[in-house]
Every structure is written in C-alpha cells, then in structure tokens.
Scaffold this motif. Structure first.
Motif, PDB file in Angstrom:
ATOM      1  N   VAL A   1       4.018   1.026  -6.378  1.00 53.81           N
ATOM      2  CA  VAL A   1       3.196   2.228  -6.290  1.00 53.81           C
ATOM      3  C   VAL A   1       3.888   3.294  -7.142  1.00 53.81           C
ATOM      4  O   VAL A   1       5.131   3.374  -7.167  1.00 53.81           O
ATOM      5  N   VAL A   2       3.127   4.103  -7.835  1.00 46.45           N
ATOM      6  CA  VAL A   2       3.691   5.181  -8.654  1.00 46.45           C
ATOM      7  C   VAL A   2       4.641   6.015  -7.792  1.00 46.45           C
ATOM      8  O   VAL A   2       4.284   6.446  -6.689  1.00 46.45           O
ATOM      9  N   GLY A   3       5.844   6.205  -8.276  1.00 44.60           N
ATOM     10  CA  GLY A   3       6.819   7.046  -7.589  1.00 44.60           C
ATOM     11  C   GLY A   3       7.543   6.380  -6.427  1.00 44.60           C
ATOM     12  O   GLY A   3       8.359   7.024  -5.768  1.00 44.60           O
ATOM     13  N   ALA A   4       7.309   5.093  -6.164  1.00 47.80           N
ATOM     14  CA  ALA A   4       7.938   4.446  -5.001  1.00 47.80           C
ATOM     15  C   ALA A   4       9.462   4.403  -5.106  1.00 47.80           C
ATOM     16  O   ALA A   4      10.151   4.845  -4.174  1.00 47.80           O
ATOM     17  N   PRO A   5      10.047   3.896  -6.196  1.00 46.94           N
ATOM     18  CA  PRO A   5      11.514   3.898  -6.262  1.00 46.94           C
ATOM     19  C   PRO A   5      12.104   5.311  -6.175  1.00 46.94           C
ATOM     20  O   PRO A   5      13.108   5.528  -5.493  1.00 46.94           O
TER      21      PRO A   5
ATOM     22  N   GLY B   1       0.805  -1.217   0.000  1.00 46.48           N
ATOM     23  CA  GLY B   1       0.000   0.000   0.000  1.00 46.48           C
ATOM     24  C   GLY B   1       0.836   1.264   0.000  1.00 46.48           C
ATOM     25  O   GLY B   1       0.320   2.347  -0.240  1.00 46.48           O
ATOM     26  N   VAL B   2       2.145   1.128   0.256  1.00 44.96           N
ATOM     27  CA  VAL B   2       3.052   2.281   0.225  1.00 44.96           C
ATOM     28  C   VAL B   2       4.118   2.058  -0.851  1.00 44.96           C
ATOM     29  O   VAL B   2       4.221   2.832  -1.789  1.00 44.96           O
ATOM     30  N   LEU B   3       4.902   1.005  -0.723  1.00 41.96           N
ATOM     31  CA  LEU B   3       5.901   0.704  -1.759  1.00 41.96           C
ATOM     32  C   LEU B   3       5.281  -0.015  -2.946  1.00 41.96           C
ATOM     33  O   LEU B   3       5.607   0.273  -4.092  1.00 41.96           O
TER      34      LEU B   3
ATOM     35  N   GLY C   1      14.365  13.427  14.087  1.00 37.89           N
ATOM     36  CA  GLY C   1      14.193  13.739  12.669  1.00 37.89           C
ATOM     37  C   GLY C   1      13.515  12.638  11.872  1.00 37.89           C
ATOM     38  O   GLY C   1      13.358  12.757  10.668  1.00 37.89           O
ATOM     39  N   SER C   2      13.107  11.579  12.549  1.00 39.81           N
ATOM     40  CA  SER C   2      12.556  10.405  11.867  1.00 39.81           C
ATOM     41  C   SER C   2      11.047  10.476  11.731  1.00 39.81           C
ATOM     42  O   SER C   2      10.379  11.171  12.490  1.00 39.81           O
ATOM     43  N   PHE C   3      10.518   9.714  10.772  1.00 45.63           N
ATOM     44  CA  PHE C   3       9.065   9.635  10.597  1.00 45.63           C
ATOM     45  C   PHE C   3       8.690   8.361   9.863  1.00 45.63           C
ATOM     46  O   PHE C   3       9.550   7.627   9.380  1.00 45.63           O
ATOM     47  N   MET C   4       7.390   8.105   9.804  1.00 41.06           N
ATOM     48  CA  MET C   4       6.865   6.926   9.126  1.00 41.06           C
ATOM     49  C   MET C   4       5.869   7.345   8.067  1.00 41.06           C
ATOM     50  O   MET C   4       5.124   8.304   8.255  1.00 41.06           O
ATOM     51  N   ILE C   5       5.850   6.584   6.967  1.00 35.49           N
ATOM     52  CA  ILE C   5       4.811   6.724   5.952  1.00 35.49           C
ATOM     53  C   ILE C   5       4.083   5.384   5.880  1.00 35.49           C
ATOM     54  O   ILE C   5       4.703   4.346   5.648  1.00 35.49           O
ATOM     55  N   GLY C   6       2.783   5.419   6.108  1.00 33.71           N
ATOM     56  CA  GLY C   6       1.969   4.214   6.062  1.00 33.71           C
ATOM     57  C   GLY C   6       0.626   4.503   5.434  1.00 33.71           C
ATOM     58  O   GLY C   6       0.262   5.661   5.234  1.00 33.71           O
ATOM     59  N   ASP C   7      -0.103   3.435   5.156  1.00 32.64           N
ATOM     60  CA  ASP C   7      -1.400   3.605   4.503  1.00 32.64           C
ATOM     61  C   ASP C   7      -2.572   3.228   5.408  1.00 32.64           C
ATOM     62  O   ASP C   7      -3.711   3.215   4.942  1.00 32.64           O
TER      63      ASP C   7
ATOM     64  N   GLY D   1      -1.887   7.718  -4.842  1.00 29.20           N
ATOM     65  CA  GLY D   1      -1.222   8.718  -5.668  1.00 29.20           C
ATOM     66  C   GLY D   1       0.238   8.410  -5.890  1.00 29.20           C
ATOM     67  O   GLY D   1       0.661   7.256  -5.878  1.00 29.20           O
ATOM     68  N   ASP D   2       1.017   9.463  -6.062  1.00 30.51           N
ATOM     69  CA  ASP D   2       2.432   9.387  -6.376  1.00 30.51           C
ATOM     70  C   ASP D   2       3.227   9.483  -5.074  1.00 30.51           C
ATOM     71  O   ASP D   2       3.249  10.537  -4.434  1.00 30.51           O
ATOM     72  N   LEU D   3       3.884   8.396  -4.688  1.00 33.19           N
ATOM     73  CA  LEU D   3       4.624   8.378  -3.423  1.00 33.19           C
ATOM     74  C   LEU D   3       5.773   9.372  -3.432  1.00 33.19           C
ATOM     75  O   LEU D   3       6.065   9.984  -2.405  1.00 33.19           O
ATOM     76  N   ASP D   4       6.410   9.578  -4.575  1.00 35.53           N
ATOM     77  CA  ASP D   4       7.511  10.533  -4.621  1.00 35.53           C
ATOM     78  C   ASP D   4       7.006  11.953  -4.385  1.00 35.53           C
ATOM     79  O   ASP D   4       7.614  12.713  -3.624  1.00 35.53           O
ATOM     80  N   ALA D   5       5.911  12.334  -5.006  1.00 41.54           N
ATOM     81  CA  ALA D   5       5.348  13.671  -4.775  1.00 41.54           C
ATOM     82  C   ALA D   5       4.925  13.831  -3.313  1.00 41.54           C
ATOM     83  O   ALA D   5       5.147  14.886  -2.707  1.00 41.54           O
TER      84      ALA D   5
END
Length: 186
Positions: free
Chosen positions: A41-45, A23-25, A139-145, A166-170
């Motif tokens: 996912v679009v923009g993951a790499p 759901g994220v990568l 300075g750390s954080f998490m991205i999850g769905d 959407g676009d993970l890179d954006a």
C-alpha cells in the motif's frame, strides 16, 4: 563518557499499534500467500518506520482463512511474513511480531477450533500479543480496513482507525498528531 540515563529495558511497557495486513500493509489481492502477490500500500513501509520512531511496538494481525479453505498452508503464511518483515527492514521499518488466524467457521472449523477466538472481529490475536509483550494498552490502537478490525480493537479495549484507501503514512501521521503522547513515548 557517562550515560545521562539508563537504556529502557525491553520489559518496559510501550504502546503498540496493531496493523491488519491485507488492505493496510499490502493491497488486498485475495488470499495472498507468496511474495510475488504482494504490492505494498502506498506509504506502508514509511508508516511502519514512523510508528517505530514514535516509540510504538508494531504488530500485524491478520485473518488467513485461505489455510482452512485449503488454498495454502501455515508454512506459506509464515514464509510470507518473514519475507515481508525482511523487506520492511530493508526500508528502515520493523514489525515486532505477527499473528494470523487460520480459522473460518465454514471451512475445517473443527481443525482450527482452538483459534476461533483469534478470528477478527474477536480480539484473540490482539490479546495474545498483549500477553506476550509488555504493552501499554492505554496508548495502543489498531489500523484496519474492515469493520471486523474495528470490532476486534474495541473488544481488546483499544482505539481503532478505519483505513479505506490512500497513503498509509499520511493516514498514520494524522492519527499520531491527534493522539496524546504517552509516558512510554517520551
């Protein structure tokens, strides 16, 4: 030619970004455990490469109850993670480390009881990575769905960002623009 400054040793604390996997990568196809099931996912790499370039350690933390459900085994997950890591490297992106949790309370709970604290929304996978690597937590954080990802981030004492589509890179670029840079990133 003399060096202007010494290289920063790997023991130096750096901020980290913890990414959920499905759901994220990659598109969440339900219990993915083989390379042919992975659609990025679009923009993951590009997002992972952006985080690398910004000085973050990049970690993946994923609940994998398919193991407890008997759908696949730990070797399948580890093999898939190696494949994903190599695929990302070919695109100029690097994941520093991976954690997965096979525990599910309704399936073979006793078999994987030692990993119960790793199942998100519990913070065990994040805390284990923070203990294994020199991480600048501030300075750390998490991205999850999912909300469970946000709860795990909060329990680990870091910010969480909910990626819905959407676009993970954006999405990642917007987070980085909004966050102050840490000393370790300068």
């Amino acid at each position: 030619m003399p060096r202007l400054s010494p290289p920063v040793p790997e023991t130096e604390p750096r901020p980290a970004v913890f990414l959920d996997r499905d759901g994220v990568l990659n598109v969440d196809a339900g219990f993915a455990h083989r390379p042919d099931q992975i659609v990025w996912v679009v923009g993951a790499p590009a997002a992972v490469a952006r985080l690398n370039a910004a000085g973050f350690r990049v970690f993946v933390v994923t609940n994998q109850s398919g193991i407890a459900r008997g759908l696949y085994d730990t070797d399948a997950v580890e093999s898939l993670h190696r494949w994903m890591g190599e695929a990302l490297l070919r695109q100029g992106a690097r994941v520093d480390d991976w954690r997965y949790c096979p525990f599910h309370p309704d399936h073979q709970a006793e078999r994987f009881a030692d990993k119960a604290s790793w199942r998100k929304p519990a913070p065990g996978m994040l805390l284990d990575l923070m203990a294994a690597w020199p991480v600048d937590r501030a300075g750390s954080f998490m991205i999850g769905d999912r909300q469970s990802d946000m709860d795990a981030a909060a329990a680990a004492g870091i910010d969480g960002y909910l990626f819905e589509a959407g676009d993970l890179d954006a999405f990642t670029a917007a987070i980085l623009r909004a966050r102050p840079r840490t000393r370790a990133q300068e």
